[in-house]
Design a protein around this motif. Structure first.
Motif, mmCIF file in Angstrom:
data_model
loop_
_atom_site.group_PDB
_atom_site.id
_atom_site.type_symbol
_atom_site.label_atom_id
_atom_site.label_comp_id
_atom_site.label_asym_id
_atom_site.label_seq_id
_atom_site.Cartn_x
_atom_site.Cartn_y
_atom_site.Cartn_z
ATOM 1 N N CYS A 66 31.986 -34.598 -19.655
ATOM 2 C CA CYS A 66 32.998 -34.160 -20.614
ATOM 3 C C CYS A 66 33.535 -32.781 -20.271
ATOM 4 N N SER A 108 38.221 -36.489 -20.125
ATOM 5 C CA SER A 108 38.240 -36.805 -21.544
ATOM 6 C C SER A 108 37.254 -37.927 -21.863
ATOM 7 N N GLY A 129 32.359 -29.738 -24.185
ATOM 8 C CA GLY A 129 33.681 -30.100 -23.704
ATOM 9 C C GLY A 129 34.257 -29.202 -22.635
ATOM 10 N N ASP A 136 37.131 -28.541 -27.657
ATOM 11 C CA ASP A 136 37.597 -29.796 -27.055
ATOM 12 C C ASP A 136 37.034 -31.024 -27.755
ATOM 13 N N MET A 137 35.736 -31.061 -27.979
ATOM 14 C CA MET A 137 35.114 -32.233 -28.587
ATOM 15 C C MET A 137 35.654 -32.461 -29.997
ATOM 16 N N GLN A 148 39.164 -33.952 -29.791
ATOM 17 C CA GLN A 148 39.159 -35.362 -29.390
ATOM 18 C C GLN A 148 38.644 -36.270 -30.502
#
Length: 421
Positions: free
Chosen positions: A64, A68, A179, A184-185, A188
């Protein structure tokens, strides 16, 4: 739920009779099928991606930090795994579940099919929609547990530096995020919030993570109180920036909290370094006052260190009214291998078995779910299935090294361990 059968593998939200022969076989008879790779993707704080948290660590399916979740889910390793599961081909990455099932444990694979089996249609509709979340956003944690390490605990950094040297420290950071960048995580996951049905929060320590509270806030904003929340927490802290997790839990329809408590008192404070046992007990009492309807259970990691103590701890909390007899879920330690209960000598194994069998006699008549009973029974099978006593020197080497660094002694906290010297 009075009709809930813990050790039944039948899915809880659909009837097997409603399915065609193929789907019915996959959920009830298959030795390889698991629904997770169709509804879920798991990320470690290091960024390594896995089909679930039970997967063998040496077999990740992507990173990750580089790509993605969507790309990893559609890449070859995950496609190969799904193909194997549909065709009764065992995969190395699933080895932990296979080993658990051989000893009689209700494995993560069986649990997935039971609680998410209603998603079986996804095998014919392979779009990336995560209805089950288990993302370890970071390794932020206030404890440095013996069976853990820097990957899952930022508090391990100091000890790991002393063990591995300054060269290791120069190439690693105390705090890691899963991430490509810090948020980021979270970003998403937002794309899947309309699909999510269940979220498993673990860590690190989830009750210290801002991402955890951000998710609860967003679910509340969308009135998604139907999402089932499940926790694995060390239960030492229940506030973050003045926000009480108990107040959040009161709003949700279904919350289950598994407290990673391996023992009480000196056992807890030695095995899970940084624990203040008085705080843990007070948190449990406060929880019973503020949100008594939340499903709370002890979720101990059963290792060579707490094997003889765990029945005493279990019974003490039952006798004091802090839990019911059925409120314990045994997590058998499989890695690191030098902490497994099957490293015990023959005589020590006999002591453990005798203690467990006596405890089961007391437990079984009170255990409506049979979860705790099966856990202790399966632990006996697991322990006797393999002789890993050749790992005892490794256990003592690792223990002595860490005792020296932490200026403590295992014999002060766990005197019975002298039996395997």
């Amino acid at each position: 739920m009075t009709d809930y059968q813990y050790n039944s593998a039948d899915p809880v939200k659909i009837q097997l009779s409603e399915l065609d022969d193929r789907k019915r076989f996959l959920l009830s008879e298959s030795k390889t099928f698991c629904i997770y790779p169709w509804i879920h993707l798991h990320a470690y704080p290091t960024g390594e991606a896995y089909p679930c948290c039970h997967a063998e660590m040496k077999h990740n399916v992507g990173s990750c930090r580089k790509t993605s979740l969507n790309q990893i889910w559609n890449d070859q390793p995950m496609n190969d795994l799904r193909h194997n599961m549909l065709n009764e081909v065992k995969s190395e990455i699933c080895g932990r579940c296979y080993e658990q099932e051989e000893s009689g444990f209700f494995s993560g694979r069986k649990s997935a099919n039971k609680h998410h089996g209603h998603k079986i249609h996804r095998i014919d509709e392979p779009d990336f929609q995560m209805s089950y979340w288990d993302i370890r956003f970071s390794n932020l944690c206030n404890l440095s547990c013996r069976s853990c390490g820097h990957i899952f605990s930022s508090s391990w950094f100091k000890d790991q530096t002393r063990l591995a040297g300054i060269g290791w420290a120069n190439n690693n950071l105390p705090l890691n995020h899963a991430g490509r960048f810090q948020t980021d995580m979270w970003e998403q996951l937002l794309e899947h919030i309309d699909y999510v049905e269940q979220i498993y929060f673990a860590g690190g320590e989830p009750l210290l993570m801002e991402e955890h509270y951000r998710i609860l806030e967003e679910l509340g904003r969308r009135r998604r109180f139907d999402v089932r929340l499940i926790y694995n927490t060390n239960f030492t802290h229940t506030y973050l920036k003045g926000k009480s997790v108990f107040e959040y839990w009161k709003k949700f329809d279904s919350v289950a909290v598994g407290a990673s408590l391996d023992g009480s008192g000196k056992y807890a404070e030695y095995i899970r370094k940084g624990t203040n046992w008085g705080d843990v007990e007070q948190n449990r009492k406060d929880m019973m006052e503020i949100c008594p309807n939340v499903d709370f259970y002890i979720s101990p990691t059963l290792s060579i260190m707490n094997a003889l103590h765990l029945p005493d701890f279990h019974r003490d909390w039952v006798d004091r009214g802090l839990i019911k007899a059925q409120d314990l879920n045994v997590n058998i330690l499989q890695d690191p291998a030098h902490y497994r209960i099957d490293i015990a000598t023959t005589s020590f194994k006999s002591m453990i078995q005798e203690k467990f069998e006596k405890h089961i006699e007391w437990l079984k008549p009170q255990d409506g779910l049979q979860r705790a009973t099966v856990g202790f029974e399966s632990a006996i099978n697991f322990m006797n299935a393999t002789d890993n006593s050749e790992l005892l020197p490794t256990f003592w080497k690792k223990t002595n090294e860490l005792d020296h660094i932490r200026r403590e002694s295992i014999f002060d906290a766990i005197p019975e361990i002298a039996e395997i010297q």
